[in-house]
Design a protein around this motif. Sequence first.
Motif, PDB file in Angstrom:
ATOM      1  N   ARG A 125      -6.678  32.824 -21.864  1.00  0.00           N
ATOM      2  CA  ARG A 125      -5.361  33.255 -22.339  1.00  0.00           C
ATOM      3  C   ARG A 125      -5.105  34.710 -21.973  1.00  0.00           C
ATOM      4  O   ARG A 125      -3.984  35.070 -21.569  1.00  0.00           O
ATOM      5  CB  ARG A 125      -5.286  33.068 -23.864  1.00  0.00           C
ATOM      6  N   VAL A 126      -6.110  35.551 -22.112  1.00  0.00           N
ATOM      7  CA  VAL A 126      -5.948  36.966 -21.761  1.00  0.00           C
ATOM      8  C   VAL A 126      -5.742  37.115 -20.258  1.00  0.00           C
ATOM      9  O   VAL A 126      -4.906  37.905 -19.802  1.00  0.00           O
ATOM     10  CB  VAL A 126      -7.167  37.778 -22.233  1.00  0.00           C
ATOM     11  N   GLN A 175      -4.289  35.226 -18.232  1.00  0.00           N
ATOM     12  CA  GLN A 175      -2.927  34.848 -17.846  1.00  0.00           C
ATOM     13  C   GLN A 175      -1.909  35.949 -18.121  1.00  0.00           C
ATOM     14  O   GLN A 175      -0.794  35.913 -17.594  1.00  0.00           O
ATOM     15  CB  GLN A 175      -2.518  33.584 -18.606  1.00  0.00           C
ATOM     16  N   ALA A 176      -2.297  36.938 -18.933  1.00  0.00           N
ATOM     17  CA  ALA A 176      -1.348  37.972 -19.367  1.00  0.00           C
ATOM     18  C   ALA A 176      -1.305  39.185 -18.447  1.00  0.00           C
ATOM     19  O   ALA A 176      -0.430  40.044 -18.610  1.00  0.00           O
ATOM     20  CB  ALA A 176      -1.678  38.412 -20.792  1.00  0.00           C
ATOM     21  N   ASP A 215      -1.566  36.149 -29.687  1.00  0.00           N
ATOM     22  CA  ASP A 215      -0.255  36.298 -29.039  1.00  0.00           C
ATOM     23  C   ASP A 215       0.450  37.568 -29.515  1.00  0.00           C
ATOM     24  O   ASP A 215       1.072  38.277 -28.725  1.00  0.00           O
ATOM     25  CB  ASP A 215       0.625  35.080 -29.330  1.00  0.00           C
ATOM     26  N   LEU A 264      -1.295  40.528 -27.892  1.00  0.00           N
ATOM     27  CA  LEU A 264      -0.926  40.600 -26.476  1.00  0.00           C
ATOM     28  C   LEU A 264       0.487  41.151 -26.306  1.00  0.00           C
ATOM     29  O   LEU A 264       0.763  41.904 -25.370  1.00  0.00           O
ATOM     30  CB  LEU A 264      -1.026  39.215 -25.837  1.00  0.00           C
ATOM     31  N   ASN A 302       1.224  44.427 -24.118  1.00  0.00           N
ATOM     32  CA  ASN A 302       2.132  44.420 -22.970  1.00  0.00           C
ATOM     33  C   ASN A 302       3.302  45.370 -23.168  1.00  0.00           C
ATOM     34  O   ASN A 302       3.783  45.981 -22.213  1.00  0.00           O
ATOM     35  CB  ASN A 302       2.652  43.000 -22.716  1.00  0.00           C
TER      36      ASN A 302
END
Length: 295
Positions: free
Chosen positions: A52-53, A55-56, A139, A142, A146
């Motif tokens: 998941r990380v 993909q960010a 989420d 993240l 971001n």
Amino acid sequence: MLRSMTGFGRAQCEGEWGSLAVEISSVNHRFQEVSVRLPREVAHAEHALQQRVRQAFRRGKAQLRVELRLALTAKSALVNEEVFEVYVRKINALRTSLDLPGEFRWESLLALPGVVGSAVDSQDTSDEAIQEALRSTLDDALAQWNAMRRTEGEHLEEDVRGHLRLFEERIDLIERRWPEMRDNAFRSMVERVTLLAVECGPLPDQGRLLQEMALLSDRWDIAEEISRSRSHLEKFRQILDGEEGSGKKLDFLLQEMNREINTIASKVADAELRWVAVEAKSDLERLREQIQNAE
């Protein structure tokens, strides 16, 4: 639009099972690297969290840390009565068959495998409530991470565009002054060759002499380097104006731009133009330092 590789995000969540905190931080790195620190209770989710990380973001060194504090009810010890009963029956059977004397301390069975477990173990640590909390908290962390990287990227892009304008001004100055410098250099070469021919012997054919000098002049002509530099500038701005500027692409372009300005500096003999080329190289170095922070 640029995005910085450095950033930080933290989010928390609470439930009947306890509390959860997720932190993610990142620093500059040439490639994509992710490290994960998890408590034992959610260690099985490491691969999913790492993916998941990944993909960010595209490049940088990110570290994910998860803190899990279970409620007292989740920490309490529970006795597995079925397992305990099996141990008791077997021990009683052995005591009878072997005619063992004395009393047996039944509490010693609590140390045997499977007899005692935590409330969380009995419910399976992959309990959907904890898993859902972990996903949603990640989420949120993240999103904060971001947001910080975007803000840093805006300041980064502002500096980058400023240095890019300075570099373009150097190229403009070189392009404006080069024709005059070129013509002066060519006339000077003609005069030196003619003087040398007069001193050393009969004057060679004028047509052949001019042809040879034209070939020589091509070797120090910088028109192509100027044209390629402008092409690189245009491509640089296209990447910056895109939805997600790529630091890797910009870093590659800077290498090409540096190569062109080095060639210009080596070809021109005029001291003033050489100094302009040196200043242009300095602009590129400042650009490179900034782009190394961009994702």
